[in-house]
Design a protein around this motif. Structure first.
Motif, PDB file in Angstrom:
ATOM      1  N   ILE A 258       0.838  -1.214   0.000  1.00 41.62           N
ATOM      2  CA  ILE A 258       0.000   0.000   0.000  1.00 41.62           C
ATOM      3  C   ILE A 258       0.868   1.257   0.000  1.00 41.62           C
ATOM      4  CG2 ILE A 258      -1.661   1.320   1.383  1.00 41.62           C
ATOM      5  CD1 ILE A 258      -2.757  -1.488   2.296  1.00 41.62           C
TER       6      ILE A 258
ATOM      7  N   LEU B  47       0.980   3.930  -2.880  1.00 46.54           N
ATOM      8  CA  LEU B  47       0.602   5.325  -2.592  1.00 46.54           C
ATOM      9  C   LEU B  47       1.680   6.291  -3.077  1.00 46.54           C
ATOM     10  CD1 LEU B  47      -0.994   5.620   0.963  1.00 46.54           C
ATOM     11  CD2 LEU B  47      -1.993   6.261  -1.232  1.00 46.54           C
TER      12      LEU B  47
ATOM     13  N   ASP C  66     -10.454  -3.447   5.170  1.00 46.80           N
ATOM     14  CA  ASP C  66      -9.891  -2.133   4.851  1.00 46.80           C
ATOM     15  C   ASP C  66      -8.502  -2.247   4.218  1.00 46.80           C
ATOM     16  OD1 ASP C  66      -8.951  -3.013   7.239  1.00 46.80           O
ATOM     17  OD2 ASP C  66      -9.155  -1.120   8.321  1.00 46.80           O
ATOM     18  N   TYR C  67      -7.721  -3.234   4.655  1.00 47.17           N
ATOM     19  CA  TYR C  67      -6.420  -3.445   4.006  1.00 47.17           C
ATOM     20  C   TYR C  67      -6.614  -3.841   2.541  1.00 47.17           C
ATOM     21  CZ  TYR C  67      -3.608  -3.161   8.236  1.00 47.17           C
ATOM     22  OH  TYR C  67      -2.969  -2.713   9.356  1.00 47.17           O
TER      23      TYR C  67
ATOM     24  N   LEU D 141      -9.153  -3.271   0.593  1.00 47.71           N
ATOM     25  CA  LEU D 141      -9.661  -2.174  -0.249  1.00 47.71           C
ATOM     26  C   LEU D 141      -8.569  -1.130  -0.524  1.00 47.71           C
ATOM     27  CD1 LEU D 141     -13.279  -1.639   1.137  1.00 47.71           C
ATOM     28  CD2 LEU D 141     -12.571  -2.733  -0.998  1.00 47.71           C
ATOM     29  N   ALA D 142      -7.733  -0.872   0.480  1.00 42.95           N
ATOM     30  CA  ALA D 142      -6.629   0.077   0.249  1.00 42.95           C
ATOM     31  C   ALA D 142      -5.685  -0.474  -0.821  1.00 42.95           C
ATOM     32  CB  ALA D 142      -5.882   0.325   1.546  1.00 42.95           C
TER      33      ALA D 142
ATOM     34  N   ALA E 137      -7.277   0.038  -4.038  1.00 39.05           N
ATOM     35  CA  ALA E 137      -7.190   1.467  -4.386  1.00 39.05           C
ATOM     36  C   ALA E 137      -5.862   1.791  -5.049  1.00 39.05           C
ATOM     37  CB  ALA E 137      -7.366   2.314  -3.119  1.00 39.05           C
TER      38      ALA E 137
ATOM     39  N   THR F 151      -7.796   1.490  -8.657  1.00 37.42           N
ATOM     40  CA  THR F 151      -8.623   2.696  -8.837  1.00 37.42           C
ATOM     41  C   THR F 151      -7.812   3.990  -8.983  1.00 37.42           C
ATOM     42  OG1 THR F 151      -9.070   2.462  -6.485  1.00 37.42           O
ATOM     43  CG2 THR F 151     -10.880   2.013  -7.961  1.00 37.42           C
ATOM     44  N   PHE F 152      -6.707   4.136  -8.235  1.00 42.29           N
ATOM     45  CA  PHE F 152      -5.884   5.332  -8.430  1.00 42.29           C
ATOM     46  C   PHE F 152      -5.374   5.386  -9.872  1.00 42.29           C
ATOM     47  CE2 PHE F 152      -4.993   5.972  -3.747  1.00 42.29           C
ATOM     48  CZ  PHE F 152      -5.494   7.259  -3.715  1.00 42.29           C
TER      49      PHE F 152
ATOM     50  N   SER G 132      -7.645   7.204 -12.210  1.00 48.24           N
ATOM     51  CA  SER G 132      -7.590   8.676 -12.172  1.00 48.24           C
ATOM     52  C   SER G 132      -6.305   9.202 -12.796  1.00 48.24           C
ATOM     53  CB  SER G 132      -7.782   9.202 -10.757  1.00 48.24           C
ATOM     54  OG  SER G 132      -7.119   8.418  -9.836  1.00 48.24           O
TER      55      SER G 132
ATOM     56  N   MET H  46      -8.907   3.434   9.840  1.00 52.77           N
ATOM     57  CA  MET H  46      -9.590   4.629   9.310  1.00 52.77           C
ATOM     58  C   MET H  46      -8.858   5.193   8.092  1.00 52.77           C
ATOM     59  SD  MET H  46     -12.278   6.304   9.846  1.00 52.77           S
ATOM     60  CE  MET H  46     -12.922   7.652   8.920  1.00 52.77           C
TER      61      MET H  46
ATOM     62  N   LEU I  38      -6.893   3.627   6.147  1.00 50.52           N
ATOM     63  CA  LEU I  38      -6.995   2.707   5.009  1.00 50.52           C
ATOM     64  C   LEU I  38      -8.322   2.907   4.272  1.00 50.52           C
ATOM     65  CD1 LEU I  38      -5.529  -0.472   6.714  1.00 50.52           C
ATOM     66  CD2 LEU I  38      -4.416   0.968   5.018  1.00 50.52           C
ATOM     67  N   TRP I  39      -9.369   3.098   5.050  1.00 54.52           N
ATOM     68  CA  TRP I  39     -10.662   3.373   4.413  1.00 54.52           C
ATOM     69  C   TRP I  39     -10.614   4.669   3.621  1.00 54.52           C
ATOM     70  CZ3 TRP I  39     -14.719   0.549   3.348  1.00 54.52           C
ATOM     71  CH2 TRP I  39     -14.919  -0.622   4.065  1.00 54.52           C
TER      72      TRP I  39
ATOM     73  N   ILE J 208      -8.063   5.933   2.139  1.00 56.28           N
ATOM     74  CA  ILE J 208      -7.345   5.697   0.871  1.00 56.28           C
ATOM     75  C   ILE J 208      -8.324   5.168  -0.180  1.00 56.28           C
ATOM     76  CG2 ILE J 208      -5.583   4.257  -0.259  1.00 56.28           C
ATOM     77  CD1 ILE J 208      -4.008   4.370   2.393  1.00 56.28           C
ATOM     78  N   TRP J 209      -9.107   4.214   0.251  1.00 53.69           N
ATOM     79  CA  TRP J 209     -10.095   3.617  -0.665  1.00 53.69           C
ATOM     80  C   TRP J 209     -11.106   4.659  -1.141  1.00 53.69           C
ATOM     81  CZ3 TRP J 209     -11.569   0.333  -4.031  1.00 53.69           C
ATOM     82  CH2 TRP J 209     -12.907  -0.014  -4.221  1.00 53.69           C
TER      83      TRP J 209
ATOM     84  N   VAL K  94     -10.836   7.993  -1.109  1.00 58.22           N
ATOM     85  CA  VAL K  94     -10.211   9.035  -1.949  1.00 58.22           C
ATOM     86  C   VAL K  94      -9.970   8.489  -3.367  1.00 58.22           C
ATOM     87  CG1 VAL K  94      -8.089  10.372  -2.305  1.00 58.22           C
ATOM     88  CG2 VAL K  94      -9.153  10.317  -0.059  1.00 58.22           C
ATOM     89  N   SER K  95      -9.532   7.238  -3.437  1.00 59.04           N
ATOM     90  CA  SER K  95      -9.256   6.677  -4.772  1.00 59.04           C
ATOM     91  C   SER K  95     -10.530   6.594  -5.605  1.00 59.04           C
ATOM     92  CB  SER K  95      -8.588   5.306  -4.667  1.00 59.04           C
ATOM     93  OG  SER K  95      -9.543   4.312  -4.386  1.00 59.04           O
ATOM     94  N   LEU K  96     -11.607   6.178  -4.944  1.00 57.89           N
ATOM     95  CA  LEU K  96     -12.888   6.096  -5.670  1.00 57.89           C
ATOM     96  C   LEU K  96     -13.351   7.481  -6.110  1.00 57.89           C
ATOM     97  CD1 LEU K  96     -15.145   3.536  -3.757  1.00 57.89           C
ATOM     98  CD2 LEU K  96     -14.092   3.293  -6.005  1.00 57.89           C
TER      99      LEU K  96
END
Lengths: 477, 345
Positions: free
Chosen positions: A24, A28, A392-393, A395-396, A399, A403-404, A407, B1, B3-4, B6-7, B9-11
């Protein structure tokens, strides 16, 4: 032997969290870097002064334009070489010569050139200023005084370019691929940094675009179009990101460390000073720029290596997974070779921002990026499925790896549409927007696996170039 | 929090960028339609513009043909003005003024974007003398690109400021080093050779500016400047010395032969190379004995230029070159190549 999973579980959780955080954080950082690049590229595009009419540009440049030698290495290109060279000879530039280096072709490349241009052996006084395989002969033509053909023993692209550097006598040379197509005013535009800042500029590069889907007549693009096949279409987006975003941004802060081998212009004196192109490498274009940075920094000289978004060189992109995979693995090996050779630049203060930003970018994006991302693809979903990682890990991770990316790719397309408008029609924009989204789901991952293969090949010290099969440009009727 | 976040913001970023792009697609659809209309209006306006130049139509007719779009009229005027002279050009300027073109460009000159300011400087030149105050003011612009653009345009209009003032504005070697400066200073030096000579005499003149002035004097072809240019061969900066030899080669006056021959022994190879080229272009046959040792110079370019000079200067030079070519050593190799290249082997 019984395994006490309950005792091991906390350890496994710690390992899973550690791996996920590594993936991650790396992702990032890469995405943040891309956002910075987008911002820098936008600022550069807003501030630039462009002369839209090439006839006016010719008038402005002609009095002060430095002579340029176009170096075109050719290997087994009998089918296309005559048309390619005719197209080069017709470029709009006041003072240039075309030096075709026949790199020991096994086919009739040399014979085709001799017949097509009425070549005959000539003597050319030159010094082998940089290392290359022996030159067997030099050919010139009464009808085409701007053309010189150098016939040499096979030694690879870097070797052929070095032979061209030795033979050329102009203060600037432009390295191109013989099978690429230059826009008629590409030289007029790419020479601009040397005119604007002649004392400091040592190299400049221009944009490469994908010619698949374009119509070609007599070595010229007569109709711009998008590829109809998926793989080249996704590469259009990749090139847009690489050139319009990354190279423009790094050029703005003078940390550009790659000028594409398909189209780059160099001051000969400095290229000779660094020993020309490094032989026996597959990333000769990256290597020579890093060597130039090293030289200029070590000698504490004020200098610029620039990228110009306008000059366009068209190239044919691979259309099959096998060929594209070989190309990407080779690029990865090239990046690793150069990084391994110049990694000391990262830790020494004398290299300034080139060490920290330029080589740091190579470390993050080219060296560690693919490795860590592939580890993420393999492990993070498994860890999550096993319950070692919370949602959450996961999904990050999604991301930063999916998903990043959407963009960033779309951002590059927005930049293109806001400032350059080179995509033909609204339909083309929609197609590219779909490509900008789609490429993050499958193609990006595939690319990382190819790059991992490049890592493996580099570790095994493989020096193979790999066959690059081309279909040839679509001909307009 | 985090990590959520990040998800999330990316969306959000992905959705925002796709939405922005869709808006741009929509804009392109509208623009494509507008572009077709624009092209039609442009074609119609260009025809009426020709009538206007022939005095068979008035300004109102041109603007009407362009659908009241002064940008279309402005672009057409700018393009046509570049290829038109005399009365036709004057008519175009009249029309541009009637359309408020000067005001538009003046507004652009106040832009914070240097690219916009430089482009406005190019366009404002069609107004002739009307544009001069803006162009002169732009010489003081903080951005070197804008200053250079102003100087280029003023030079093209034969309205550049006096050499000393121009040199002060351009801040040569401080933040401006464009090759365009050569063009600008050639014209300025040609117009004021005395001021140029005074600059060379002045020890405080920066080296970069000195080189431009020397280049200008070389191109001006004014032999009165020869003694002062000759004196520059003793300057401490090798780049100034090399520029001096380039200028002397351009002037081609035999009086400089002795100076150029002396420069063949310069410690800097770039100067020796230029000196060999200079003696060749001046035709200083007396340089032959001094050129022969240069065939064994450490630097290829010096060897090559010396061989070229020997092959060109005189029969004596050619025979000495031929004698050297009989050996297989370093001087022999370059002598052989140059003789063969010139068909003298």
């Amino acid at each position: 032997m019984n395994v006490d999973w309950a005792a091991l579980w906390p350890w496994l959780e710690d390992i899973a969290v550690g791996v996920a955080l590594l993936v991650i954080v790396t992702g990032l950082l890469q995405n943040l870097l891309s956002l910075v690049q987008l911002g820098l590229a936008y600022r550069t595009l807003r501030r630039r002064l462009v002369e839209p009419r090439s006839s006016t540009l010719y008038g402005r440049v002609s009095e002060v334009a430095m002579p340029i030698s176009l170096l075109a290495p050719a290997f087994n290109e009998e089918a296309t070489i005559a048309e390619s060279i005719r197209s080069l000879l017709a470029l709009h530039y006041p003072n240039f010569e075309v030096i075709v280096v026949n790199d020991g072709s096994k086919d009739d490349t040399l014979k085709v050139l001799i017949d097509a241009f009425g070549l005959r052996p000539v003597t050319r006084a030159f010094e082998s200023a940089v290392p290359h395989r022996p030159i067997r002969g030099v050919y010139g033509s009464r009808d085409y005084p701007r053309l010189l053909v150098v016939d040499k023993e096979n030694g690879g692209k870097a070797d052929a370019l070095n032979a061209g550097i030795s033979v050329c006598r102009t203060p600037l040379f432009c390295a191109i691929d013989a099978d690429s197509i230059l826009e008629p005013d590409a030289l007029l535009r790419v020479v601009q940094p040397f005119i604007d800042d002649p004392l400091r500029t040592v190299a400049a590069g221009g944009t490469i675009r994908i010619a698949n889907g374009c119509k070609v007549r007599a070595g010229r693009i007569v109709e711009v179009g998008l590829p109809t096949r998926l793989l080249p279409l996704l590469q259009v987006m990749e090139y847009l990101r690489a050139f319009l975003m990354a190279r423009l941004a790094w050029s703005e802060v003078n940390t550009l460390i790659l000028i594409s081998g398909a189209f780059g212009i160099f001051r000969r004196a400095e290229a000779v000073e660094v020993g020309g192109y490094t032989l026996g490498t597959v990333g000769e274009d990256l290597e020579i720029i890093v060597k130039l940075h090293r030289l200029m920094r070590e000698q504490r000289r004020d200098y610029r290596i620039s990228f110009i978004p306008e000059p366009v060189c068209w190239t044919e992109a691979p259309e099959t997974l096998a060929v594209l995979g070989r190309q990407r693995s080779r690029w990865q090996r090239g990046a690793l070779e150069t990084f391994a050779k110049h990694k000391d630049m990262m830790v020494s203060r004398r290299y300034g921002r080139i060490g920290i930003v330029g080589m740091g970018n190579v470390l993050l994006v080219d060296v560690l990026g693919p490795l860590i991302e592939v580890i993420g693809y393999l492990l993070v979903p498994v860890f999550w499925a096993l319950g070692l990682l919370s949602l959450d890990y996961f999904l990050a991770f999604v991301a930063v790896t999916f998903t990043f990316g959407v963009s960033v790719s779309t951002g590059a397309l927005i930049l293109e549409e806001l400032e350059l408008k080179r995509v033909t029609g609204p339909r083309g924009l929609v197609v590219l927007l779909v490509a900008a989204v789609v490429e993050n789901f499958g193609y990006r991952q595939l690319n990382n696996f190819w790059r991992l293969r490049g890592w493996w090949q580099w570790l095994r010290k493989s020096e193979a170039w790999g066959t690059m099969t081309r279909r040839g440009f679509a001909t307009a009727t | 929090m985090l990590l959520w976040d990040i998800w999330r913001v990316s969306l959000w970023l992905a959705a925002a960028s796709v939405a922005a792009m869709l808006l741009l697609v929509l804009r392109r659809v509208i623009q494509t339609g507008a572009a077709r209309r624009h092209e039609r209006l442009r074609a119609a306006a260009s025809m009426v513009l020709l009538d206007y130049i022939d005095r068979t139509a008035d300004a109102a007719a041109v603007r009407q043909a362009a659908g009241g779009n002064d940008h279309i009229v402005g672009d057409l005027i700018f393009e046509m003005r570049q290829i038109m002279r005399g009365e036709g050009a004057a008519r175009l300027v009249e029309l541009a003024m009637a359309c408020g073109g000067v005001e538009v460009e003046r507004r652009n000159l106040a832009s914070r974007n240097p690219g916009t300011r430089a482009e406005a400087l190019r366009r404002i030149t069609i107004y002739g003398d009307e544009a001069l105050p803006a162009l002169h003011a732009a010489l003081g612009d903080p951005d070197p690109m804008v200053r250079t653009a102003a100087a280029v345009e003023l030079t093209a209009m034969d309205s550049a400021p006096p050499l000393a003032l121009l040199a002060g504005h351009m801040r040569v070697g401080v933040d401006t080093s464009s090759e365009d400066l050569r063009r600008i200073f050639r014209r300025a030096v040609e117009a004021e050779p005395r001021a140029a000579i005074a600059m060379l005499v002045d020890g405080a003149t920066p080296d970069e500016l000195r080189q431009l002035v020397i280049d200008g004097l070389g191109h001006a072809g004014d032999y009165q400047a020869l003694p002062i240019i000759d004196a520059m061969i003793y300057h401490a900066n090798p780049e100034v010395r090399a520029e001096t030899l380039r200028a002397l080669a351009s002037l081609g006056h035999p009086q400089s032969g002795a100076i150029a021959i002396e420069a063949l022994r310069d410690p800097d190879w770039r100067v020796r190379s230029q000196a060999a080229n200079c003696v060749r272009r001046i035709g200083a046959a007396a340089a032959v004995p001094a050129l022969v040792p240069l065939l064994d110079d450490e630097q290829w370019w010096v060897r090559f230029r010396a061989a070229e000079a020997l092959a060109t200067l005189s029969d004596d030079g050619r025979s000495r070159l031929a004698a050297v070519a009989t050996h297989g050593d370093r001087p022999g190799q370059v002598a052989q190549l140059v003789l063969a290249e010139r068909g003298l082997a």
